[in-house]
Design a protein around this motif. Structure first.
Motif, PDB file in Angstrom:
ATOM      1  N   VAL A 276      32.440  29.793  23.685  1.00 11.45           N
ATOM      2  CA  VAL A 276      31.579  28.921  24.507  1.00 11.45           C
ATOM      3  C   VAL A 276      31.880  29.126  25.994  1.00 11.45           C
ATOM      4  O   VAL A 276      30.966  29.099  26.840  1.00 11.45           O
ATOM      5  N   VAL A 277      33.128  29.362  26.333  1.00  9.01           N
ATOM      6  CA  VAL A 277      33.498  29.530  27.744  1.00  9.01           C
ATOM      7  C   VAL A 277      33.258  30.978  28.215  1.00  9.01           C
ATOM      8  O   VAL A 277      32.762  31.216  29.317  1.00  9.01           O
ATOM      9  N   LEU A 278      33.584  31.975  27.407  1.00  8.49           N
ATOM     10  CA  LEU A 278      33.550  33.377  27.835  1.00  8.49           C
ATOM     11  C   LEU A 278      32.135  33.927  27.890  1.00  8.49           C
ATOM     12  O   LEU A 278      31.832  34.787  28.751  1.00  8.49           O
ATOM     13  N   ILE A 279      31.244  33.541  26.978  1.00  4.67           N
ATOM     14  CA  ILE A 279      29.890  34.108  26.972  1.00  4.67           C
ATOM     15  C   ILE A 279      29.161  33.827  28.288  1.00  4.67           C
ATOM     16  O   ILE A 279      28.581  34.748  28.888  1.00  4.67           O
ATOM     17  N   PRO A 280      29.144  32.606  28.798  1.00  2.81           N
ATOM     18  CA  PRO A 280      28.484  32.401  30.107  1.00  2.81           C
ATOM     19  C   PRO A 280      29.145  33.203  31.238  1.00  2.81           C
ATOM     20  O   PRO A 280      28.467  33.747  32.113  1.00  2.81           O
ATOM     21  N   LEU A 281      30.493  33.281  31.231  1.00  2.16           N
ATOM     22  CA  LEU A 281      31.183  34.038  32.273  1.00  2.16           C
ATOM     23  C   LEU A 281      30.840  35.528  32.203  1.00  2.16           C
ATOM     24  O   LEU A 281      30.663  36.213  33.231  1.00  2.16           O
ATOM     25  N   ALA A 282      30.754  36.053  30.961  1.00  2.26           N
ATOM     26  CA  ALA A 282      30.396  37.457  30.797  1.00  2.26           C
ATOM     27  C   ALA A 282      28.986  37.726  31.301  1.00  2.26           C
ATOM     28  O   ALA A 282      28.701  38.766  31.928  1.00  2.26           O
ATOM     29  N   GLY A 283      28.060  36.796  31.049  1.00  3.57           N
ATOM     30  CA  GLY A 283      26.688  36.973  31.536  1.00  3.57           C
ATOM     31  C   GLY A 283      26.615  36.975  33.047  1.00  3.57           C
ATOM     32  O   GLY A 283      25.913  37.804  33.666  1.00  3.57           O
ATOM     33  N   PHE A 286      28.013  40.249  34.320  1.00  2.50           N
ATOM     34  CA  PHE A 286      27.096  41.367  34.121  1.00  2.50           C
ATOM     35  C   PHE A 286      25.994  41.348  35.171  1.00  2.50           C
ATOM     36  O   PHE A 286      25.598  42.399  35.702  1.00  2.50           O
ATOM     37  N   LEU A 287      25.494  40.151  35.516  1.00  5.37           N
ATOM     38  CA  LEU A 287      24.458  40.055  36.551  1.00  5.37           C
ATOM     39  C   LEU A 287      24.993  40.518  37.914  1.00  5.37           C
ATOM     40  O   LEU A 287      24.306  41.197  38.697  1.00  5.37           O
ATOM     41  N   ILE A 288      26.245  40.107  38.185  1.00  5.11           N
ATOM     42  CA  ILE A 288      26.848  40.533  39.463  1.00  5.11           C
ATOM     43  C   ILE A 288      27.003  42.060  39.489  1.00  5.11           C
ATOM     44  O   ILE A 288      26.754  42.718  40.521  1.00  5.11           O
ATOM     45  N   PHE A 289      27.399  42.639  38.359  1.00  4.54           N
ATOM     46  CA  PHE A 289      27.553  44.090  38.266  1.00  4.54           C
ATOM     47  C   PHE A 289      26.229  44.786  38.526  1.00  4.54           C
ATOM     48  O   PHE A 289      26.157  45.781  39.269  1.00  4.54           O
ATOM     49  N   LEU A 290      25.160  44.318  37.944  1.00  4.93           N
ATOM     50  CA  LEU A 290      23.842  44.932  38.166  1.00  4.93           C
ATOM     51  C   LEU A 290      23.409  44.815  39.623  1.00  4.93           C
ATOM     52  O   LEU A 290      22.832  45.753  40.201  1.00  4.93           O
ATOM     53  N   LEU A 291      23.683  43.644  40.209  1.00  7.11           N
ATOM     54  CA  LEU A 291      23.293  43.437  41.606  1.00  7.11           C
ATOM     55  C   LEU A 291      24.055  44.393  42.535  1.00  7.11           C
ATOM     56  O   LEU A 291      23.475  45.029  43.446  1.00  7.11           O
TER      57      LEU A 291
END
Length: 306
Positions: A276-283, A286-291
């Motif tokens: 529950v904690v890691l999935i939002p952080l991973a998302g 990933f968005l920061i990486f794409l940006l």
């Protein structure tokens, strides 16, 4: 016609005589039956001084007054009120002893020495030796016997209680007196009954009163008996016997399964919390990486054009 007239008069007189004789006979039969009913009820109701009204030689006293006097009938003794309070004493003892058989024998001697008796007693060997006794003793020796029994071993449970029944006994005495007064009045009515129907009605009331009197006297007798004898419930039991250890302790095995199941459940809950904690952080990562990658590519493209 005139010749038959005297014969007609004789016939009428004969019929009238027979009718009067039959009516008189019926009255005699009813009177006899009524007297038989009275005599039968007197004989069934008990002794003459308890059931019939007081004779003239008693100085004009009523039945209740005679019952109140000292040395009267059996009903008079029931109306004697106690001089002191009436208390039903009961006690319960649980004593652990080394030898149940020896303690049982000592108990019998103690009870006999204090003037009591054992009403019931049982001895068992299942799960360790044990003896249970119900003891009756005079109220005066109740506390002394309890103290003597406590010396048999280690007292683990002890209960002593007293139930005051003085008020109930007084109420019963008053109710009994009222019933006896009613009984005396109905006996007078029975004596004055003029026909069988009246006698039957009075007898029904006397039977009802007799039932109430017996009920009250029975309860009073029960209270007198309980007050006159105190009750002690005694339990004697030995030390616990050692129990041999089994080759496999199934209780411990079951406890181990329960502990293991709890550990697995706790691990599963921890994994759920982590997801529950890691999935939002991973998302977000990933968005920061794409940006960042998009920004770097756009800068490289500008440099190439220039």
């Amino acid at each position: 016609m005139k010749r038959f007239f005297p014969l007609f008069l004789i016939l009428v007189a004969l019929v009238g005589t027979l009718a009067c004789k039959g009516k008189t006979q019926n009255q005699v039969n009813e009177t006899s039956k009524l007297q038989q009913m009275k005599d039968r009820y007197y004989s069934y109701s008990g002794s003459a001084d308890e059931s019939k009204p007081a004779p003239a030689a008693s100085g004009g006293k009523s039945e209740v007054q005679m019952l109140r006097s000292t040395g009267g009938t059996s009903e008079a003794s029931d109306l004697d009120l106690p001089a002191s309070r009436m208390v039903i004493k009961t006690g319960s003892l649980g004593i652990r002893v080394k030898d149940v058989d020896k303690a049982y024998s000592q108990t019998l001697m103690l009870v006999e020495a204090k003037g009591g008796y054992v009403q019931s007693g049982t001895v068992s060997e299942s799960g360790g030796a044990r003896a249970d006794l119900t003891i009756k003793v005079n109220p005066e020796g109740f506390l002394a016997l309890v103290s003597a029994l406590e010396e048999l071993g280690n007292v683990e449970t002890k209960t002593i209680s007293g139930q005051d029944v003085t008020e109930e006994y007084y109420d019963l005495s008053a109710e009994l007196e009222t019933q006896l007064e009613m009984k005396a009045r109905f006996f007078e009515l029975l004596k004055q009954a003029k026909n069988v129907d009246e006698a039957i009605t009075v007898e029904q009331q006397l039977e009802r009163i007799g039932y109430n009197v017996n009920r009250i006297k029975g309860r009073m007798k029960y209270l007198e008996t309980m007050v006159g004898e105190s009750t002690i419930t005694l339990s004697l039991y030995s030390e616990s016997r050692p129990v041999s250890e089994p080759f496999i302790n199934w209780s411990e095995v079951g406890h181990g399964f329960v502990v293991a199941a709890r550990v697995l459940v706790n691990i599963f809950i921890a994994i759920l919390y982590a997801l529950v904690v890691l999935i939002p952080l991973a998302g977000i990562g990933f968005l920061i990486f794409l940006l960042v990658r998009s920004i770097i590519r756009s800068r490289k493209a500008k440099k190439t054009k220039s």
